[in-house]
Design a protein around this motif. Structure first.
Motif, mmCIF file in Angstrom:
data_model
loop_
_atom_site.group_PDB
_atom_site.id
_atom_site.type_symbol
_atom_site.label_atom_id
_atom_site.label_comp_id
_atom_site.label_asym_id
_atom_site.label_seq_id
_atom_site.Cartn_x
_atom_site.Cartn_y
_atom_site.Cartn_z
ATOM 1 N N HIS A 9 44.226 -25.088 97.613
ATOM 2 C CA HIS A 9 42.897 -25.700 97.574
ATOM 3 C C HIS A 9 42.600 -26.274 96.197
ATOM 4 N N ARG A 10 41.766 -27.300 96.186
ATOM 5 C CA ARG A 10 41.252 -27.822 94.912
ATOM 6 C C ARG A 10 39.828 -27.323 94.740
ATOM 7 N N ALA A 11 39.504 -26.879 93.543
ATOM 8 C CA ALA A 11 38.135 -26.440 93.287
ATOM 9 C C ALA A 11 37.204 -27.634 93.497
ATOM 10 N N PRO A 12 36.171 -27.483 94.340
ATOM 11 C CA PRO A 12 35.275 -28.611 94.608
ATOM 12 C C PRO A 12 34.503 -29.035 93.352
ATOM 13 N N LEU A 34 31.516 -26.983 92.417
ATOM 14 C CA LEU A 34 31.833 -25.737 91.701
ATOM 15 C C LEU A 34 32.105 -26.025 90.231
ATOM 16 N N LYS A 35 32.903 -27.075 89.967
ATOM 17 C CA LYS A 35 33.183 -27.422 88.566
ATOM 18 C C LYS A 35 31.890 -27.742 87.827
ATOM 19 N N ARG A 63 28.906 -26.705 88.565
ATOM 20 C CA ARG A 63 28.117 -25.486 88.378
ATOM 21 C C ARG A 63 28.640 -24.683 87.196
ATOM 22 N N ILE A 64 29.970 -24.596 87.089
ATOM 23 C CA ILE A 64 30.552 -23.816 85.997
ATOM 24 C C ILE A 64 30.278 -24.494 84.653
ATOM 25 N N ALA A 97 26.783 -23.862 83.699
ATOM 26 C CA ALA A 97 26.558 -22.493 83.223
ATOM 27 C C ALA A 97 27.123 -22.307 81.815
ATOM 28 N N LEU A 98 28.279 -22.931 81.542
ATOM 29 C CA LEU A 98 28.884 -22.782 80.214
ATOM 30 C C LEU A 98 28.042 -23.471 79.148
ATOM 31 N N THR A 123 23.788 -17.933 78.941
ATOM 32 C CA THR A 123 24.687 -17.468 79.998
ATOM 33 C C THR A 123 25.407 -16.193 79.600
ATOM 34 N N PHE A 124 25.845 -16.146 78.343
ATOM 35 C CA PHE A 124 26.654 -15.000 77.929
ATOM 36 C C PHE A 124 25.922 -14.103 76.957
ATOM 37 N N ARG A 177 22.809 -24.470 86.891
ATOM 38 C CA ARG A 177 23.282 -23.163 87.391
ATOM 39 C C ARG A 177 23.556 -23.245 88.880
ATOM 40 N N GLN A 178 22.898 -22.415 89.710
ATOM 41 C CA GLN A 178 23.154 -22.431 91.161
ATOM 42 C C GLN A 178 22.314 -23.496 91.859
#
Lengths: 174, 257
Positions: free
Chosen positions: B57-60, B63-64, B66-67, B70-71, B76-77, B192-193
């Motif tokens: 699978h390829r990450a959609p 999702l990329k 969203r990540i 978040a970064l 976030t951290f 984020r989400q």
């Protein structure tokens, strides 16, 4: 965490996002759950990034993704996917616009996906890590947290089940 | 080598995980034993079927996005700490709130025309529909140079598509939708989400309108009019961050125009 560390994280860890997502897709058997869990796993990985020194960044990320998947499954234990992708498979197989060869190819692929989806998790994970992600026994033993001997015996048992489910172990007439 | 030993080692043999001399022992045994040879053949066929047939699978893109989003979030951290907000952003956001409170809201409440009510309903329906799997974008891209030209020839306006990644609002893509009876541009951002849909279409009324806010079914809707274009932003994001987003959008709009 400094911006420099985030950039290092993006450079070292994010190239393995497809592998992370693939593992989560096979473990959770749902694309939306897989997205949520991978996002959570990547952010966890960033938090633990201090603990990562040198070494195999892919195996390191996959370890975190696997643990997040198992935690998620424990929390959401429900067998709503007793038959993983039923309608879709039937639809694909019966699509008459396709040529016969392509239809057969697709239906074989669908059967394969389904047979793998029905494996117990401990078998499914070693199969995906070995056959899809191409990890070595040593890497699998690190990701799953089992000795290399156990990796080998689980792989052997999983393949035996799959060969039987796919009819590959039938003795030819000759 | 005995058959039992060969049986134990044949998986590692197929995977190339044996030492050179073990590898040789298995090969020699297979040459002389039909039963073990048969087992080996089944195993080779099985792994080949799996390797060739199972999907990688390829990450959609969502999702990329969203990540990345978040970064880009400083909090976030550092979840325990009070998130440090950039002060200029707060100023801009405050400006929007004041502008909305002083003019937009009064306008919206005093005369709520039929067309406006219909637009509200349609915009919200479009946003909710876009959240269903596979409906979010017609063109998925995090690059504004892909998304903006995609609308050319499909619509009679070219929507604003600035890059806002650095502010934590990554671009996800774009699509065409129908709102209030005509085709509109929907540009999609993430936070984020959360998903933010930005709708735009040519306005019948040329006068500018400051952002006015409403809430329905747990979503925030913001409407404004700028340079002859009706603008709507819809999201389940909290209002402060949605206004922060609109301020950033408008700010980059005025610099590119």
């Amino acid at each position: 965490m400094a911006q420099r560390d985030v950039e290092r994280f993006e450079r070292i860890v994010l190239p393995h996002l497809d592998d992370a997502y693939t593992l989560a897709r096979y473990l959770l058997r749902d694309e939306h759950d897989a997205q949520d869990v991978v996002q959570d796993a990547v952010l966890r990985a960033l938090r633990y990034f201090d603990g990562y020194r040198e070494g195999d960044a892919r195996a390191w990320l996959l370890t975190i993704v696997r643990n997040c998947c198992l935690t998620w499954q424990r929390r959401h234990r429900s067998d709503r996917l007793a038959v993983p992708f039923g309608d879709e498979v039937i639809e694909r197989i019966s699509d008459s616009r396709e040529t016969d060869t392509r239809a057969i190819e697709r239906s074989e692929r669908a059967v394969l996906e389904r047979v793998v989806a029905e494996l117990p998790t401990e078998f499914r994970e070693v199969i995906v890590l070995r056959e899809v992600e191409g990890l070595s026994y040593k890497e699998i033993s690190e990701v799953v947290g089992i000795p290399m001997g156990t990796v080998m015996s689980r792989l052997a048992r999983a393949r035996k089940r799959l060969a039987s489910a796919l009819g590959l172990d039938v003795r030819e007439a000759s | 080598m005995r058959c039992a030993d060969c049986h134990d080692a044949v998986n590692a043999f197929v995977d190339g995980e044996l030492l050179a001399d073990e590898q040789r022992d298995v090969r020699e045994h297979l040459a002389t034993c039909a039963d073990c040879r048969r087992e080996h053949e089944v195993l080779v066929a099985t792994t080949r079927t799996l390797k060739e047939g199972l999907v990688r699978h390829r990450a959609p893109d969502v999702l990329k996005a969203r990540i990345r989003s978040a970064l880009a979030q400083p909090d976030t951290f550092a979840p325990a700490a009070d998130p440090p907000r950039r002060s200029w952003m707060r100023l801009v956001a405050a400006g929007v709130v004041i502008a909305a409170a002083s003019s937009g809201l009064t306008v919206a409440t005093l005369r709520q025309p039929f067309a406006q009510q219909r637009a509200t309903t349609d915009v919200l329906a479009s946003h909710i529909r876009s959240l269903m799997p596979g409906h979010l974008v017609d063109i998925a891209s995090t690059d504004q140079h892909n998304v903006k030209p995609w609308f050319n020839g499909r619509l009679d306006l070219s929507p604003t598509v600035p890059r806002l990644d650095s502010l934590g609002f990554p671009l996800i893509g774009g699509r065409i939708d129908y709102v209030a009876g005509h085709p509109v541009a929907a540009v999609v951002y993430g936070r984020r989400q959360h998903v933010i849909n930005v709708f735009s279409w040519p306005a019948a009324d040329a006068s500018a309108l400051a952002p006015s806010t409403s809430a329905e079914k747990g979503y925030h809707l913001v409407h404004w009019r700028n340079a002859g274009i009706e603008m709507w932003a819809v999201s389940d994001l909290n209002l402060a961050e949605l206004q922060q987003f609109i301020a950033a959008l408008e700010r980059s709009d005025s610099t590119t125009r």
